[in-house]
Design an enzyme around this catalytic site. Structure first.
Site, mmCIF file in Angstrom:
data_model
loop_
_atom_site.group_PDB
_atom_site.id
_atom_site.type_symbol
_atom_site.label_atom_id
_atom_site.label_comp_id
_atom_site.label_asym_id
_atom_site.label_seq_id
_atom_site.Cartn_x
_atom_site.Cartn_y
_atom_site.Cartn_z
ATOM 1 N N LYS A 112 39.096 34.956 29.686
ATOM 2 C CA LYS A 112 39.774 36.010 28.932
ATOM 3 C C LYS A 112 39.487 35.911 27.445
ATOM 4 O O LYS A 112 39.402 36.925 26.758
ATOM 5 C CB LYS A 112 41.288 35.953 29.166
ATOM 6 C CG LYS A 112 41.708 36.479 30.527
ATOM 7 C CD LYS A 112 43.202 36.760 30.582
ATOM 8 C CE LYS A 112 43.602 37.320 31.947
ATOM 9 N NZ LYS A 112 45.056 37.455 32.088
ATOM 10 N N LYS A 195 35.887 42.395 41.249
ATOM 11 C CA LYS A 195 37.211 42.632 41.812
ATOM 12 C C LYS A 195 37.732 44.009 41.400
ATOM 13 O O LYS A 195 37.531 44.411 40.256
ATOM 14 C CB LYS A 195 38.172 41.560 41.263
ATOM 15 C CG LYS A 195 39.014 40.883 42.304
ATOM 16 C CD LYS A 195 39.809 39.717 41.736
ATOM 17 C CE LYS A 195 40.919 40.146 40.802
ATOM 18 N NZ LYS A 195 41.963 39.105 40.642
ATOM 19 N N LYS A 198 43.124 46.654 37.752
ATOM 20 C CA LYS A 198 43.811 47.701 37.009
ATOM 21 C C LYS A 198 43.332 47.762 35.574
ATOM 22 O O LYS A 198 43.593 48.731 34.875
ATOM 23 C CB LYS A 198 45.331 47.575 37.105
ATOM 24 C CG LYS A 198 45.946 46.204 36.888
ATOM 25 C CD LYS A 198 47.467 46.309 37.094
ATOM 26 C CE LYS A 198 48.138 45.092 37.691
ATOM 27 N NZ LYS A 198 48.358 43.986 36.774
HETATM 28 P P1 AMP Z 1 46.648 41.004 38.375
HETATM 29 O O1 AMP Z 1 46.408 42.442 38.660
HETATM 30 O O2 AMP Z 1 45.384 40.295 37.980
HETATM 31 O O3 AMP Z 1 47.836 40.762 37.464
HETATM 32 O O4 AMP Z 1 47.034 40.310 39.775
HETATM 33 C C1 AMP Z 1 48.286 40.431 40.410
HETATM 34 C C2 AMP Z 1 48.169 39.901 41.830
HETATM 35 O O5 AMP Z 1 47.328 40.757 42.609
HETATM 36 C C3 AMP Z 1 47.548 38.495 41.934
HETATM 37 O O6 AMP Z 1 48.164 37.778 42.977
HETATM 38 C C4 AMP Z 1 46.099 38.779 42.257
HETATM 39 O O7 AMP Z 1 45.475 37.704 42.931
HETATM 40 C C5 AMP Z 1 46.214 40.033 43.148
HETATM 41 N N1 AMP Z 1 45.016 40.869 43.001
HETATM 42 C C6 AMP Z 1 44.603 41.507 41.877
HETATM 43 N N2 AMP Z 1 43.469 42.208 42.105
HETATM 44 C C7 AMP Z 1 43.139 42.005 43.407
HETATM 45 C C8 AMP Z 1 42.063 42.446 44.244
HETATM 46 N N3 AMP Z 1 41.103 43.262 43.798
HETATM 47 N N4 AMP Z 1 42.042 42.036 45.530
HETATM 48 C C9 AMP Z 1 43.011 41.227 45.995
HETATM 49 N N5 AMP Z 1 44.045 40.766 45.275
HETATM 50 C C10 AMP Z 1 44.128 41.146 43.989
#
Ligand code: AMP
Ligand code: TRP
Length: 333
Positions: A112, A195, A198
């Protein structure tokens, strides 16, 4: 009975990746034996600057989405992190337990911060200490996260161990990660090697949980693929990340194995596959989006759910953090 804790940042709109990789699993865990505490980590969110009005809106939006997905405030605790001061207080103690070297090794910080290490907030650097505090403030022992968070959980265990050692106690328990399967990883619709996120600048790269049927249909139709027909076995998808991702999404959302999906579509082009995929996604995602909007229509009720959650959370965390404060030698308040 154990306690489960997990958190999600209320930044951006949750994607299909968040849903299949995390939120759906939270709802399932709620059916089990363990107590569940789910937290909207707004304090983590501001490690990167957030527009204040947007942060407020997105915190409500994420709360509404979790409720729409099936998190039931009668069975799980749902609240926003900043509402329970025990998180900040324990995080400070952990700032004084964790070592610089431990944090410097965190790959998420390195990713990051990139070349910008001198410019990012100090909060971003100590982010994992706050995450450790989130969990240990509840004596939670099971933490469902994506595999990208595994290193942070190891750090949380190192912090607990050093705290226990330094103060001669066995106060903080070990955490056991509940790592979600690789198959739960959803990739970008534009690039099968990244991945679905958002924070991706392209909205076409993801399905948002609030997308309408038309948007879902259009995004799936435009999703990147290749020209070969679908194969009859998974092995032939190894070098085709976009196709593999769509097959994975199809399988997860319809409760099949990728193998079953391929059995059905082998030899066919992407046209019919994509229209069935869009249909399945719409059937699954659209009602969740509609329920989310219903919760958002009544902000007063939504805020009350979060306040009640925060009160229930504080009832657990307050005595644990007060004891940690006593152990380090702070006078009682
Ligand atoms: P974040 O959006 O990075 O804050 O992630 C929030 C949760 O969603 C975490 O447990 C991540 O591991 C899961 N997560 C985020 N993006 C993905 C994705 N593309 N596929 C699977 N899990 C995800
Ligand atoms: N860092 C986690 C993520 O980005 C969110 C998080 C904050 C969390 N505190 C937590 C997850 C405590 C599990 C437990 O996904």
């Amino acid at each position: 009975m154990a306690r489960i804790f997990s958190g999600i940042q209320p930044t951006g709109i949750a994607t299909l990746g968040n849903y299949l990789g995390a939120l759906r699993n939270w709802v399932a865990l709620q059916e089990g034996e363990d107590d569940c505490v789910f937290c909207l980590v707004d304090m983590h969110a501001i490690t990167n600057f957030q527009d204040p009005a947007a942060l407020r809106e997105q915190t409500r939006q994420m709360a509404a989405l979790l409720l729409a997905c099936g998190i039931d405030p009668a069975r799980s605790i749902l609240f926003h992190q900043s509402a329970v001061s025990a998180h900040a207080r324990l995080a400070w103690i952990f700032n004084c337990v964790a070592r610089m070297g431990w944090l410097k090794r965190m790959t998420q910080f390195k990713d990051k911060a990139g070349k910008n290490q001198e410019e990012v907030s100090t909060g971003l650097f100590v982010y994992p200490n706050l995450m450790a505090a989130d969990i240990h403030a509840y004596h939670a022992t099971k933490v469902p996260v994506g595999d990208d968070q595994l290193q942070h959980l190891e750090l949380a265990n190192d912090i607990a161990e050093k705290f226990n050692h330094d103060y001669g106690v066995t106060f903080f328990p070990r955490i056991e990660p509940l790592i979600l399967k690789e198959s739960a990883r959803v990739m970008s619709l534009r690039d099968g090697t990244r991945k679905m996120s958002k924070s991706d600048p392209s909205d076409q790269s993801r399905i948002n949980m609030t997308d309408t049927a038309d948007m879902i249909d259009q995004k799936i139709r435009k999703a990147k693929t290749d020209t070969a027909p679908l194969p009859d076995n998974l092995h032939d998808l190894v070098e085709r990340p976009e196709a593999r991702n769509l097959v994975g999404i199809f399988a997860t959302i319809t409760g099949q194995t990728p193998h079953q999906v391929l059995n059905h579509f082998a030899g066919s082009g992407f046209g019919p596959f994509k229209s069935q995929l869009a249909e399945a996604l719409i059937a699954h995602v659209e009602p969740i989006g509609a329920r989310t909007r219903e919760y958002l229509d009544d902000t007063a009720a939504l805020d009350q759910i979060l306040r009640d959650g925060a009160q229930a959370a504080a009832a657990i965390a307050e005595p644990i953090v007060a004891e940690a404060e006593r152990l380090v030698g702070f006078l009682p308040r």
